[in-house]
Design a protein around this motif. Structure first.
Motif, mmCIF file in Angstrom:
data_model
loop_
_atom_site.group_PDB
_atom_site.id
_atom_site.type_symbol
_atom_site.label_atom_id
_atom_site.label_comp_id
_atom_site.label_asym_id
_atom_site.label_seq_id
_atom_site.Cartn_x
_atom_site.Cartn_y
_atom_site.Cartn_z
ATOM 1 N N ILE A 27 0.919 -1.377 -0.258
ATOM 2 C CA ILE A 27 -0.069 0.283 0.012
ATOM 3 C C ILE A 27 0.655 1.198 -0.037
ATOM 4 N N LEU A 28 2.021 1.183 0.755
ATOM 5 C CA LEU A 28 2.825 2.402 0.777
ATOM 6 C C LEU A 28 3.612 2.584 -0.373
ATOM 7 N N ILE A 29 4.001 1.581 -1.308
ATOM 8 C CA ILE A 29 4.706 1.602 -2.471
ATOM 9 C C ILE A 29 3.799 2.199 -3.479
ATOM 10 N N ILE A 30 2.548 1.635 -3.389
ATOM 11 C CA ILE A 30 1.596 1.922 -4.616
ATOM 12 C C ILE A 30 1.332 3.319 -4.082
ATOM 13 N N GLU A 31 1.137 3.767 -3.150
ATOM 14 C CA GLU A 31 0.546 5.257 -2.792
ATOM 15 C C GLU A 31 1.835 6.110 -3.055
ATOM 16 N N PHE A 32 2.976 5.815 -2.907
ATOM 17 C CA PHE A 32 4.362 6.792 -3.208
ATOM 18 C C PHE A 32 4.290 6.860 -4.808
ATOM 19 N N ALA A 33 4.245 5.776 -5.477
ATOM 20 C CA ALA A 33 4.268 5.915 -6.930
ATOM 21 C C ALA A 33 3.094 6.679 -7.752
ATOM 22 N N LYS A 34 2.039 6.762 -6.977
ATOM 23 C CA LYS A 34 0.733 7.631 -7.322
ATOM 24 C C LYS A 34 1.233 8.944 -7.281
ATOM 25 N N TYR A 35 1.802 9.317 -6.127
ATOM 26 C CA TYR A 35 2.076 10.553 -5.779
ATOM 27 C C TYR A 35 3.419 11.064 -6.894
ATOM 28 N N VAL A 36 4.130 10.345 -7.123
ATOM 29 C CA VAL A 36 5.315 10.596 -8.068
ATOM 30 C C VAL A 36 4.970 10.964 -9.340
ATOM 31 N N ALA A 37 3.835 9.948 -9.629
ATOM 32 C CA ALA A 37 3.423 10.141 -11.115
ATOM 33 C C ALA A 37 2.400 11.290 -11.287
ATOM 34 N N ASN A 38 1.789 11.575 -10.178
ATOM 35 C CA ASN A 38 0.918 12.960 -10.287
ATOM 36 C C ASN A 38 1.317 14.383 -9.836
ATOM 37 N N TYR A 39 2.852 14.220 -9.549
ATOM 38 C CA TYR A 39 3.261 15.413 -8.914
ATOM 39 C C TYR A 39 3.713 16.617 -9.885
ATOM 40 N N ARG A 40 3.021 17.619 -9.432
ATOM 41 C CA ARG A 40 3.110 18.930 -10.256
ATOM 42 C C ARG A 40 3.579 19.794 -9.389
ATOM 43 N N LYS A 41 4.647 20.693 -9.772
ATOM 44 C CA LYS A 41 5.312 21.655 -9.014
ATOM 45 C C LYS A 41 4.490 22.736 -9.082
ATOM 46 N N LYS A 42 4.317 23.502 -7.892
ATOM 47 C CA LYS A 42 3.475 24.633 -7.797
ATOM 48 C C LYS A 42 4.229 26.026 -8.307
ATOM 49 N N PRO A 43 3.534 26.736 -8.881
ATOM 50 C CA PRO A 43 4.368 27.921 -9.433
ATOM 51 C C PRO A 43 4.591 28.768 -8.106
ATOM 52 N N PRO A 44 5.698 29.795 -7.953
ATOM 53 C CA PRO A 44 5.929 30.401 -7.003
ATOM 54 C C PRO A 44 4.970 31.584 -6.767
ATOM 55 N N LYS A 45 4.607 31.806 -5.430
ATOM 56 C CA LYS A 45 3.549 32.880 -5.185
ATOM 57 C C LYS A 45 4.267 34.220 -5.232
ATOM 58 N N LYS A 46 3.416 35.041 -5.867
ATOM 59 C CA LYS A 46 4.033 36.623 -5.834
ATOM 60 C C LYS A 46 3.380 37.144 -4.788
ATOM 61 N N SER A 47 4.701 37.797 -4.035
ATOM 62 C CA SER A 47 4.203 38.461 -2.720
ATOM 63 C C SER A 47 4.366 40.032 -3.280
ATOM 64 N N ALA A 48 3.703 40.823 -2.187
ATOM 65 C CA ALA A 48 3.894 42.163 -2.398
ATOM 66 C C ALA A 48 5.166 42.746 -2.138
ATOM 67 N N LYS A 49 5.949 42.260 -1.166
ATOM 68 C CA LYS A 49 7.101 42.648 -0.530
ATOM 69 C C LYS A 49 8.308 42.594 -1.763
ATOM 70 N N LYS A 50 7.966 41.388 -2.393
ATOM 71 C CA LYS A 50 9.339 41.235 -3.519
ATOM 72 C C LYS A 50 9.129 41.864 -4.793
ATOM 73 N N GLN A 51 7.907 42.641 -4.879
ATOM 74 C CA GLN A 51 7.895 43.394 -6.172
ATOM 75 C C GLN A 51 8.016 44.709 -5.600
ATOM 76 N N LYS A 52 9.171 45.414 -6.268
ATOM 77 C CA LYS A 52 9.270 46.758 -5.795
ATOM 78 C C LYS A 52 8.663 47.664 -6.663
ATOM 79 N N PRO A 53 8.018 48.916 -6.627
ATOM 80 C CA PRO A 53 7.581 49.612 -7.680
ATOM 81 C C PRO A 53 8.760 50.354 -8.288
ATOM 82 N N GLN A 54 8.261 50.058 -9.615
ATOM 83 C CA GLN A 54 9.233 50.891 -10.610
ATOM 84 C C GLN A 54 9.693 52.611 -10.075
ATOM 85 N N LYS A 55 10.527 52.914 -10.051
ATOM 86 C CA LYS A 55 11.082 54.398 -10.105
ATOM 87 C C LYS A 55 10.668 54.940 -11.444
ATOM 88 N N GLU A 56 10.029 56.223 -11.178
ATOM 89 C CA GLU A 56 9.689 56.851 -12.440
ATOM 90 C C GLU A 56 11.385 57.456 -13.065
#
Length: 78
Positions: A27-56
């Motif tokens: 059961i553990l091996i089958i569940e791990f194989a299903k997890y690996v087969a269906n794994y999708r890397k999630k895109p990084p979240k955009k946070s307000a702190k990381k985005q600096k406003p562009q200076k004029e």
């Protein structure tokens, strides 16, 4: 053998530690194989702190132009 003896034999087989260990491992091996087969890397979240406003951008300073004589002439401001 009667039905009662077959049922008793089946329960004894299912209660055996080797059978239980094998079932849990599979059961553990089958569940791990299903997890690996269906794994999708999630895109990084955009946070307000990381985005600096562009200076004029400041306007470029007045450019100097050259006359035919080679002398520099600054543009006049009013």
């Amino acid at each position: 053998m009667s039905v009662k003896e077959y049922i008793t034999l089946a329960f004894n087989v299912l209660k055996d530690f080797r059978v239980l260990g094998t079932v849990i491992a599979m059961i553990l091996i089958i569940e791990f194989a299903k997890y690996v087969a269906n794994y999708r890397k999630k895109p990084p979240k955009k946070s307000a702190k990381k985005q600096k406003p562009q200076k004029e951008q400041k306007p470029a300073p007045a450019e100097k132009t050259e006359n035919a004589d080679g002398a520099e002439k600054a543009e006049e401001k009013k």
